[in-house]
Scaffold this motif. Structure first.
Motif, PDB file in Angstrom:
ATOM      1  N   THR A  82      60.442 -18.811 -31.691  1.00 55.31           N
ATOM      2  CA  THR A  82      59.817 -17.984 -30.653  1.00 55.31           C
ATOM      3  C   THR A  82      58.848 -17.008 -31.310  1.00 55.31           C
ATOM      4  O   THR A  82      59.233 -16.270 -32.219  1.00 55.31           O
ATOM      5  N   LEU A  83      57.601 -17.023 -30.832  1.00 54.03           N
ATOM      6  CA  LEU A  83      56.589 -16.094 -31.341  1.00 54.03           C
ATOM      7  C   LEU A  83      55.837 -15.502 -30.162  1.00 54.03           C
ATOM      8  O   LEU A  83      55.179 -16.220 -29.406  1.00 54.03           O
ATOM      9  N   ASP A  84      55.941 -14.187 -30.003  1.00 56.31           N
ATOM     10  CA  ASP A  84      55.261 -13.492 -28.902  1.00 56.31           C
ATOM     11  C   ASP A  84      54.440 -12.345 -29.495  1.00 56.31           C
ATOM     12  O   ASP A  84      54.986 -11.350 -29.952  1.00 56.31           O
ATOM     13  N   LEU A  85      53.117 -12.535 -29.472  1.00 60.26           N
ATOM     14  CA  LEU A  85      52.187 -11.508 -29.976  1.00 60.26           C
ATOM     15  C   LEU A  85      51.281 -11.023 -28.852  1.00 60.26           C
ATOM     16  O   LEU A  85      50.211 -10.461 -29.112  1.00 60.26           O
ATOM     17  N   SER A  86      51.686 -11.229 -27.632  1.00 62.50           N
ATOM     18  CA  SER A  86      50.835 -10.910 -26.483  1.00 62.50           C
ATOM     19  C   SER A  86      50.634  -9.411 -26.316  1.00 62.50           C
ATOM     20  O   SER A  86      51.411  -8.592 -26.799  1.00 62.50           O
ATOM     21  N   ARG A  87      49.551  -9.088 -25.612  1.00 65.69           N
ATOM     22  CA  ARG A  87      49.203  -7.708 -25.243  1.00 65.69           C
ATOM     23  C   ARG A  87      49.106  -6.790 -26.457  1.00 65.69           C
ATOM     24  O   ARG A  87      49.774  -5.771 -26.564  1.00 65.69           O
ATOM     25  N   ASN A  88      48.277  -7.210 -27.404  1.00 61.44           N
ATOM     26  CA  ASN A  88      47.888  -6.392 -28.543  1.00 61.44           C
ATOM     27  C   ASN A  88      46.366  -6.405 -28.626  1.00 61.44           C
ATOM     28  O   ASN A  88      45.690  -6.751 -27.642  1.00 61.44           O
ATOM     29  N   GLN A  89      45.822  -6.053 -29.752  1.00 57.09           N
ATOM     30  CA  GLN A  89      44.373  -6.129 -29.965  1.00 57.09           C
ATOM     31  C   GLN A  89      44.059  -6.977 -31.197  1.00 57.09           C
ATOM     32  O   GLN A  89      43.187  -6.647 -31.999  1.00 57.09           O
ATOM     33  N   LEU A  90      44.784  -8.067 -31.338  1.00 57.28           N
ATOM     34  CA  LEU A  90      44.597  -8.944 -32.488  1.00 57.28           C
ATOM     35  C   LEU A  90      43.252  -9.671 -32.392  1.00 57.28           C
ATOM     36  O   LEU A  90      42.818 -10.049 -31.301  1.00 57.28           O
ATOM     37  N   THR A  91      42.621  -9.850 -33.520  1.00 65.97           N
ATOM     38  CA  THR A  91      41.305 -10.503 -33.572  1.00 65.97           C
ATOM     39  C   THR A  91      41.364 -11.706 -34.510  1.00 65.97           C
ATOM     40  O   THR A  91      42.393 -12.010 -35.105  1.00 65.97           O
ATOM     41  N   GLY A  92      40.212 -12.362 -34.646  1.00 64.68           N
ATOM     42  CA  GLY A  92      40.131 -13.508 -35.547  1.00 64.68           C
ATOM     43  C   GLY A  92      40.616 -14.785 -34.879  1.00 64.68           C
ATOM     44  O   GLY A  92      40.814 -14.852 -33.656  1.00 64.68           O
ATOM     45  N   THR A  93      40.814 -15.813 -35.675  1.00 60.66           N
ATOM     46  CA  THR A  93      41.214 -17.120 -35.169  1.00 60.66           C
ATOM     47  C   THR A  93      42.726 -17.304 -35.249  1.00 60.66           C
ATOM     48  O   THR A  93      43.422 -16.539 -35.914  1.00 60.66           O
ATOM     49  N   ILE A  94      43.197 -18.322 -34.555  1.00 60.59           N
ATOM     50  CA  ILE A  94      44.599 -18.717 -34.695  1.00 60.59           C
ATOM     51  C   ILE A  94      44.732 -19.450 -36.032  1.00 60.59           C
ATOM     52  O   ILE A  94      44.084 -20.469 -36.240  1.00 60.59           O
TER      53      ILE A  94
END
Length: 232
Positions: A82-94
């Motif tokens: 499980t990976l949840d990184l939602s609702r941040n200000q992350l940039t760049g590519t996956i």
């Protein structure tokens, strides 16, 4: 039991900032298999040390203020489910390495500032819900409707970029056509008319040729009319 723990001991270190407190983990990291720090006002880049938690199965950092890029080495978390990184200000590519996490069955990267193509291999083939990636304007490729330049060569993941390139190419083609048309006209026109202006003998011969042709045509028409009238 102590000998087993010693053989499995992980010597990594990790700093985590939560609610204004600096927390330092330097022992027993191999036992950590779940981290849920959602809605904790975390800021700054994602700690690179997180990718050293080889037994990590759940990582939830959603609803924080994380910036920067997703660590490129995140693919080392082979047990991550499980990976949840939602609702941040992350940039760049996956990161492409994320596609190698074959145990991953829940993913949420929505509401960030990610860009580039969405991976299409391994587990990413099962992530067909567009809401996983929503509100990342720069992302492209399935399951999103935005196509990448690598899909058909006609568009780009940056809005308007592919159209600009195609427009420039078409504009260059039109410009080349008009230039060749003008040059052809100039060369053809002056190739004929220029010689007639410069050479008197050619000019006289040219007009004499057309006078002769005119006389022959008139004579031919007159004979045809006379033969028809005589036949009546």
């Amino acid at each position: 039991m102590n000998s087993i723990i010693t053989s499995m001991r992980y010597e990594g270190q990790l700093w985590v900032v939560a609610k204004g407190r600096d927390m330092f983990y330097d022992q027993l990291l191999y036992l950590v298999n779940s981290i849920d720090l959602a809605s904790n006002n975390l800021s700054g880049d994602m700690p690179e040390g997180l990718t050293n938690l080889s037994r990590l199965g759940t990582l939830n950092l959603s609803m924080n203020h994380l910036t920067g890029k997703i660590p490129a080495s995140i693919g080392s978390l082979q047990w991550l489910e499980t990976l949840d990184l939602s609702r941040n200000q992350l940039t760049g590519t996956i990161p492409p390495s994320m596609a190698s996490i074959t145990a991953l069955n829940h993913l949420n990267l929505s509401h960030n500032h990610l860009s580039g193509p969405i991976p299409t291999t391994n587990q990413f083939q099962t992530f067909i819900d567009p809401s996983i990636y929503e509100d990342n304007i720069g992302l492209c490729g399935p399951p999103l409707p935005t196509k990448c330049s690598t899909d058909d060569g006609s568009s780009s993941h940056l809005p308007g970029k592919g159209k600009t390139k195609n427009g420039e190419a078409k504009g260059n083609q039109k410009l080349g056509f008009y230039i060749s048309l003008v040059l052809g006209f100039v060369v053809g026109f002056w190739g004929v008319c220029g010689t007639l202006v410069i050479k008197n003998s050619w000019r006289h011969a040219y007009f004499k040729f057309f006078d002769d042709m005119k006389e022959r045509v008139l004579l031919f028409v007159s004979l045809k009319l006379a033969s028809r009238q005589g036949g009546r």
